[in-house]
Design an enzyme around this catalytic site. Structure first.
Site, PDB file in Angstrom:
ATOM      1  N   CYS A  85     -26.282  52.733 -60.259  1.00 30.53           N
ATOM      2  CA  CYS A  85     -27.058  53.957 -60.017  1.00 30.53           C
ATOM      3  C   CYS A  85     -26.523  54.696 -58.788  1.00 30.53           C
ATOM      4  CB  CYS A  85     -28.538  53.604 -59.828  1.00 30.53           C
ATOM      5  SG  CYS A  85     -29.620  55.038 -59.578  1.00 30.53           S
ATOM      6  N   CYS A 113     -28.130  55.768 -56.431  1.00 38.23           N
ATOM      7  CA  CYS A 113     -28.847  55.354 -55.214  1.00 38.23           C
ATOM      8  C   CYS A 113     -28.193  54.154 -54.547  1.00 38.23           C
ATOM      9  CB  CYS A 113     -30.311  55.046 -55.532  1.00 38.23           C
ATOM     10  SG  CYS A 113     -30.566  53.504 -56.455  1.00 38.23           S
ATOM     11  N   GLU A 153     -41.702  42.543 -73.281  1.00 40.04           N
ATOM     12  CA  GLU A 153     -41.734  43.724 -74.142  1.00 40.04           C
ATOM     13  C   GLU A 153     -42.248  43.309 -75.519  1.00 40.04           C
ATOM     14  OE1 GLU A 153     -38.197  46.688 -72.964  1.00 40.04           O
ATOM     15  OE2 GLU A 153     -37.528  44.641 -73.320  1.00 40.04           O
ATOM     16  N   ASP A 201     -36.897  39.828 -69.602  1.00 39.06           N
ATOM     17  CA  ASP A 201     -36.148  40.714 -70.485  1.00 39.06           C
ATOM     18  C   ASP A 201     -35.446  39.868 -71.536  1.00 39.06           C
ATOM     19  OD1 ASP A 201     -34.951  43.235 -71.331  1.00 39.06           O
ATOM     20  OD2 ASP A 201     -33.074  42.375 -70.588  1.00 39.06           O
ATOM     21  N   ASP A 216     -29.565  43.143 -67.577  1.00 38.98           N
ATOM     22  CA  ASP A 216     -30.754  42.395 -67.997  1.00 38.98           C
ATOM     23  C   ASP A 216     -31.672  42.101 -66.808  1.00 38.98           C
ATOM     24  OD1 ASP A 216     -29.873  42.388 -70.621  1.00 38.98           O
ATOM     25  OD2 ASP A 216     -28.814  40.484 -70.414  1.00 38.98           O
ATOM     26  N   CYS A 240     -33.531  52.777 -63.411  1.00 40.21           N
ATOM     27  CA  CYS A 240     -33.107  52.086 -62.187  1.00 40.21           C
ATOM     28  C   CYS A 240     -34.331  51.410 -61.568  1.00 40.21           C
ATOM     29  CB  CYS A 240     -32.502  53.085 -61.201  1.00 40.21           C
ATOM     30  SG  CYS A 240     -32.129  52.347 -59.585  1.00 40.21           S
ATOM     31  N   CYS A 259     -34.798  53.130 -57.671  1.00 40.57           N
ATOM     32  CA  CYS A 259     -35.275  54.500 -57.420  1.00 40.57           C
ATOM     33  C   CYS A 259     -36.041  55.113 -58.577  1.00 40.57           C
ATOM     34  CB  CYS A 259     -34.096  55.392 -57.047  1.00 40.57           C
ATOM     35  SG  CYS A 259     -32.961  55.701 -58.422  1.00 40.57           S
TER      36      CYS A 259
END
Length: 370
Positions: A343, A345, A272, A188, A352, A325, A328
């Site tokens: 999150c 969860c 990316e 990332d 990052d 996330c 999940c």
């Protein structure tokens, strides 16, 4: 066996006479390029509404100008021929929509010329290289070029501080077998330190430009107070150029080191497909983006991975790696100032690191579909 290409860059130490010939060649190549561009531009303005007629036009060549400007015969003719090829490439890129209309070259831009191997006119000697019109040039060859590698062309260039370099393009035959993908890592992009990977490791880029910014600004202020074109102005210009080159070299060495470490450890690297120029403008992070050299880093990654039959996977830039996330799969808004992804969860991670894990998962998914 497939043909592969690899370039080697070395420092040159020309004599005063050789330096004069090199600078003269730079000037002649620039002159011919601009002359050919001026004629093409005039023709283009006349025929731009009729692309078919434009394609049929016979464009000027360096030979045409040699008749009018006799001094062009004093430099390497292959360097002038390559100026024509470079202009052809610029026009093709323009017509394909990949670049803007070709522009005239000036002394302020990078000074370089390219020559090709013809009948043994370029030869590697012990600590020297033989080039057309220059005979034997002293060269600091810090690594060997394998004997089976065939030299195709050489590009001589001069840095802003007046140092000379040569880039030797070689060709060799090698069958690169695609490696079985076992270890995958996601990266990332991080404005602050280059990247965070899906293993939780940070690149910790040292911010060479930022560290040198105060010194650079001081030397640039001195330069602005001197009379442009004077001897003192030129000396100060070289001091500024040397600082900028030092930063560029530090950055390049760091990026080589980091990319090599990743390639030796993993079979596939997932990133990316970012628009760095757009990001720098939109988010006003110009200096940060320019400092860490993400574009150069990904280029290094790509060719190093390719050499070993490994893979660079680029995922869509709109993939919501930051908002998702990694545990999940739920998504939620993530403003820039929020540095921890939390999150419902139960996941609680550095944003990052969370994004890098998502990038890795998406890369693995893409690999499974190919």
């Amino acid at each position: 066996m497939a043909k592969q290409h690899k370039a080697y860059k070395f420092r040159l130490f020309p004599t005063k006479e050789q330096e004069f010939v090199i600078r003269k060649t730079f000037g002649c190549v620039r002159f011919v390029y601009n002359k050919m561009l001026a004629e093409r531009k005039e023709t283009y303005e006349t025929l731009k509404e009729n692309k078919e007629e434009w394609k049929k036009v016979k464009h000027p060549t360096p030979a045409k100008f040699k008749k009018e400007y006799e001094w062009l015969k004093e430099v390497d003719s292959l360097a002038l021929a390559n100026a024509q090829l470079n202009l052809d490439k610029a026009y093709k890129a323009f017509f394909k929509g990949n670049a803007r209309f070709p522009r005239f070259k000036s002394k302020r831009h990078k000074q370089s010329y390219t020559t090709n191997v013809v009948n043994g006119n370029i030869q590697l000697l012990d600590g020297h290289i033989k080039l057309p019109k220059l005979k034997s040039l002293k060269m600091k060859q810090h690594r060997k070029i394998p004997l089976e590698y065939k030299i195709k062309s050489c590009t001589v260039s001069m840095s802003a501080s007046g140092k000379y370099y040569i880039s030797i393009l070689t060709e060799y035959e090698k069958e690169i077998e695609s490696k079985e993908i076992e270890k995958v890592v996601g990266l990332d992009f991080a404005m602050d330190g280059l990247f965070v990977d899906s293993e939780g490791e940070k690149a910790n880029y040292p911010k060479f430009y930022r560290l040198m910014l105060e010194k650079l600004a001081k030397e640039q202020r001195k330069l602005s107070r001197k009379k442009k074109g004077s001897s003192n102005w030129n000396k100060q210009r070289i001091r500024v150029a040397k600082i900028q080159e030092k930063v560029a070299n530090q950055r390049k060495n760091f990026l080589h080191y980091k990319s090599k470490a990743l390639v030796s450890k993993f079979d596939a690297v997932v990133i990316e497909d970012l628009d760095m120029k757009g990001m720098a403008q939109a988010l006003k992070f110009g200096k940060s983006v320019a400092d860490n050299g993400w574009g150069m880093f990904t280029s290094f990654l790509q060719y190093k991975l390719k050499e070993q039959g490994k893979h660079l996977i680029k995922i869509d830039k709109w993939f919501p790696s930051t908002k998702t996330c990694s545990s999940c799969g739920k998504t939620q808004p993530m403003p820039m100032e929020v540095r921890i992804y939390t999150c419902s969860c139960g996941l609680n991670l550095d944003r990052d690191y969370n994004a890098a894990r998502n990038i890795k998962k998406e890369g693995i998914r893409l690999l499974a579909t190919t």
